[in-house]
Design a protein around this motif. Structure first.
Motif, PDB file in Angstrom:
ATOM      1  N   UNK A   1      42.402  53.801  43.028  1.00  0.00           N
ATOM      2  CA  UNK A   1      42.116  52.928  43.197  1.00  0.00           C
ATOM      3  C   UNK A   1      40.832  53.291  42.019  1.00  0.00           C
ATOM      4  N   UNK A   2      40.056  54.116  42.472  1.00  0.00           N
ATOM      5  CA  UNK A   2      38.803  54.611  41.427  1.00  0.00           C
ATOM      6  C   UNK A   2      39.645  55.200  39.719  1.00  0.00           C
ATOM      7  N   UNK A   3      40.438  55.942  40.531  1.00  0.00           N
ATOM      8  CA  UNK A   3      40.965  56.742  39.297  1.00  0.00           C
ATOM      9  C   UNK A   3      42.159  55.673  37.835  1.00  0.00           C
ATOM     10  N   UNK A   4      42.661  54.555  38.711  1.00  0.00           N
ATOM     11  CA  UNK A   4      42.490  53.845  37.910  1.00  0.00           C
ATOM     12  C   UNK A   4      41.387  52.969  36.580  1.00  0.00           C
ATOM     13  N   UNK A   5      39.990  52.233  37.774  1.00  0.00           N
ATOM     14  CA  UNK A   5      38.994  52.248  37.181  1.00  0.00           C
ATOM     15  C   UNK A   5      38.313  52.572  35.258  1.00  0.00           C
ATOM     16  N   UNK A   6      38.848  54.268  36.279  1.00  0.00           N
ATOM     17  CA  UNK A   6      37.965  54.968  34.970  1.00  0.00           C
ATOM     18  C   UNK A   6      38.910  54.889  33.878  1.00  0.00           C
ATOM     19  N   UNK A   7      40.245  54.549  33.910  1.00  0.00           N
ATOM     20  CA  UNK A   7      40.472  54.244  32.424  1.00  0.00           C
ATOM     21  C   UNK A   7      40.120  53.290  31.535  1.00  0.00           C
TER      22      UNK A   7
ATOM     23  N   UNK B   1      34.647  45.634  43.125  1.00  0.00           N
ATOM     24  CA  UNK B   1      35.771  45.295  43.268  1.00  0.00           C
ATOM     25  C   UNK B   1      37.260  45.148  42.577  1.00  0.00           C
ATOM     26  N   UNK B   2      37.414  46.444  42.006  1.00  0.00           N
ATOM     27  CA  UNK B   2      37.611  46.916  40.866  1.00  0.00           C
ATOM     28  C   UNK B   2      38.695  48.003  41.192  1.00  0.00           C
ATOM     29  N   UNK B   3      38.272  49.119  42.427  1.00  0.00           N
ATOM     30  CA  UNK B   3      38.511  50.204  42.751  1.00  0.00           C
ATOM     31  C   UNK B   3      39.172  48.836  44.177  1.00  0.00           C
ATOM     32  N   UNK B   4      38.676  47.845  45.112  1.00  0.00           N
ATOM     33  CA  UNK B   4      39.668  47.910  45.711  1.00  0.00           C
ATOM     34  C   UNK B   4      41.289  46.858  45.606  1.00  0.00           C
ATOM     35  N   UNK B   5      40.999  46.355  44.059  1.00  0.00           N
ATOM     36  CA  UNK B   5      41.877  45.529  43.814  1.00  0.00           C
ATOM     37  C   UNK B   5      43.168  46.900  43.347  1.00  0.00           C
ATOM     38  N   UNK B   6      43.321  47.373  43.024  1.00  0.00           N
ATOM     39  CA  UNK B   6      43.498  48.944  42.435  1.00  0.00           C
ATOM     40  C   UNK B   6      44.480  49.238  43.505  1.00  0.00           C
ATOM     41  N   UNK B   7      43.335  49.737  44.031  1.00  0.00           N
ATOM     42  CA  UNK B   7      44.301  50.697  45.120  1.00  0.00           C
ATOM     43  C   UNK B   7      43.956  50.860  46.490  1.00  0.00           C
ATOM     44  N   UNK B   8      43.134  49.419  46.830  1.00  0.00           N
ATOM     45  CA  UNK B   8      43.528  48.544  48.083  1.00  0.00           C
ATOM     46  C   UNK B   8      43.404  49.469  49.343  1.00  0.00           C
ATOM     47  N   UNK B   9      43.806  50.675  50.181  1.00  0.00           N
ATOM     48  CA  UNK B   9      43.464  51.191  51.301  1.00  0.00           C
ATOM     49  C   UNK B   9      43.105  52.273  50.467  1.00  0.00           C
ATOM     50  N   UNK B  10      43.493  53.190  49.495  1.00  0.00           N
ATOM     51  CA  UNK B  10      43.394  54.046  49.443  1.00  0.00           C
ATOM     52  C   UNK B  10      42.618  54.004  47.892  1.00  0.00           C
ATOM     53  N   UNK B  11      40.784  54.734  48.494  1.00  0.00           N
ATOM     54  CA  UNK B  11      39.752  53.959  47.503  1.00  0.00           C
ATOM     55  C   UNK B  11      40.353  54.878  46.411  1.00  0.00           C
TER      56      UNK B  11
END
Length: 464
Positions: free
Chosen positions: A80-86, A67-77
């Motif tokens: 989104x994952x780079x933000x989830x890593x933080x 859910x976090x990957x989609x919420x932060x990245x939208x179409x750019x997964x």
């Protein structure tokens, strides 16, 4: 060390397909769930508070990370994952602080029915997130509720060539424990799945099948139906986008990850201690510090959090692993396997990995769990079902809150008096008396529940 090395071979072979499947379910890069296994062996094993634990990544995080990957990245997964890593790195630091302040027992204060329900909810979410992958269909559904609603449509529109290997893989996972043949039992079920699915890909030519006709209908095997392997391992590592560290949503996700990681880590540690043939006990606070540090290291390398894993640890024990050297050896073996045989991974259909995860979901949400809670009593069942529904619909944090809230309301109803409730909540209400003959008497006044459990546990731990 000889026994630990032998055990590590089986642990490494089972860790790769499970890791690839978890990364697939989270929408993370291919090696995202392999990195914590390697970090757990190379780094955490030296500082671990456990003895036979093999480290991996929490399955309970699958819906949260996805859910976090989609919420932060939208179409750019990937973004989104780079933000989830933080958020993962922040969660690792929080976990270290919890370990240093000896707060490991906090995770044990959550009602047992709530924890069981969280595991069941994760199982349901995994099943419906991976069901359409196992059948080779595409879906636009985003939430678990939407995925449940699209169940029949996915079944009706399955891709035969892909669904066949997915369903056979699921059948292998289910039937493997029931086949009492040494030749079969010597090899873990996920290894059978991967070997057979690779053979199927080669025989059918799945990677090059493209459009085909079956039962009078047109189907197509797409590249997205297969595991896409990067050209190099080092080139596939993802770095966190530290520019978003001050984002409040990142911190909310970090808090959620911390709660889930600590809960699953403590549950796993307690479960692993039960199967230790030498009856050793994990130092929970030391394990929190070690795995928290491992999570920070893993996050900076582009990997997921680190926790003690029941599956890998069970395989370790069953193959006579006895120390953390097995954890270290399996990490080294995984690196060698990926370097030498990395290209073979491209022959694995995603449907087979999805089947492994669907089987995991079925075990987490098995009917036996629901029946077991029902047999305890209607109140436990009510807490269980409320937590389950709220978690599936609105998320894990609200699910935990709803379950604990109902548990407190039921406790208040039993105590009848709010004054007595708060009296026994904050006042020590346990007394341990030791007789001259060595007999122990533990007296509890008022009530004992998850709210004042820490005081009771302290007294119980003092008894040899």
């Amino acid at each position: 060390m000889k026994n630990d090395f032998r055990a590590s071979i089986s642990v490494a072979l089972i860790g790769i397909p499970l890791g690839l499947g978890i990364a697939l379910a989270m929408g993370a890069p291919l090696y995202a769930a392999i990195i914590p296994v390697v970090v757990g062996g190379l780094f955490v094993s030296w500082f671990s508070g456990a003895y036979i634990a093999v480290h991996s990544t929490p399955k309970m995080l699958i819906p949260i990370i996805a859910s976090g990957v989609i919420a932060f990245g939208g179409a750019d997964l990937l973004a989104g994952y780079q933000m989830v890593l933080v958020a993962l790195i922040i969660a690792g630091f929080i976990q270290i602080i919890l370990g240093i302040t000896r707060s490991g027992s906090i995770g044990e204060m959550i009602p047992n029915s709530v924890i069981k329900s969280l595991l069941a909810a994760v199982g349901v979410i995994i099943i419906f997130k991976q069901y359409h992958v196992m059948l080779g269909t595409q879906t636009d559904a985003k939430t678990t509720v939407e995925l449940i609603g699209s169940l029949f449509a996915n079944t009706a529109n399955l891709n035969p060539a892909v669904a066949l290997v997915g369903l056979v893989s699921l059948a292998i996972m289910i039937s493997h424990p029931k086949i009492n043949l040494p030749v079969i039992q010597a090899i873990p079920a996920p290894i059978w799945v991967i070997a057979i699915s690779i053979g199927y890909s080669l025989v059918v030519g799945l990677t090059d099948l493209g459009p085909y006709e079956m039962f009078g209908k047109q189907y197509e095997v797409l590249p997205t139906h297969m595991l896409i392997v990067p050209d190099s391992i080092m080139g596939s590592l993802v770095t966190p986008d530290m520019s978003v560290w001050a984002n409040s949503n990142i911190w909310k996700l970090a808090l959620t990850i911390t709660i889930v990681t600590v809960i699953e880590g403590i549950l796993s540690s307690k479960g692993i201690d039960r199967i230790d043939p030498l009856n050793r006990r994990t130092n929970i606070n030391q394990e929190l510090i070690a795995t928290g540090g491992g999570t920070v290291v893993s996050g900076f390398l582009g990997g997921l959090p680190v926790i003690p894993a029941i599956v890998g640890s069970s395989v370790n024990v069953s193959h006579n692993g006895r120390t953390q050297m097995a954890n270290l050896f399996q990490a080294v073996l995984i690196i060698f396997i990926l370097v030498l045989l990395g290209n073979v991974l491209g022959l694995i259909p995603l449907a087979s990995l999805a089947a492994i995860l669907v089987h995991t979901g079925l075990k987490l949400a098995s009917p036996e769990i629901f029946i077991g809670v029902y047999r305890i009593g209607y109140e436990e069942l009510a807490i269980f079902l409320l937590t389950l529904i709220v978690t599936i619909v609105w998320g894990m944090i609200l699910g935990i809150g709803a379950g604990i809230g109902l548990a407190i309301m039921l406790l208040l109803w039993h105590v009848r008096s709010p004054v007595k409730f708060f009296k026994f909540l904050f006042k020590p209400n346990t007394v341990l008396i030791i007789e001259d003959d060595g007999t122990y008497h533990l007296s509890i006044e008022g009530f004992a529940s998850f709210l004042n459990y820490r005081r009771l546990k302290k007294q119980i731990d003092a008894i040899p």
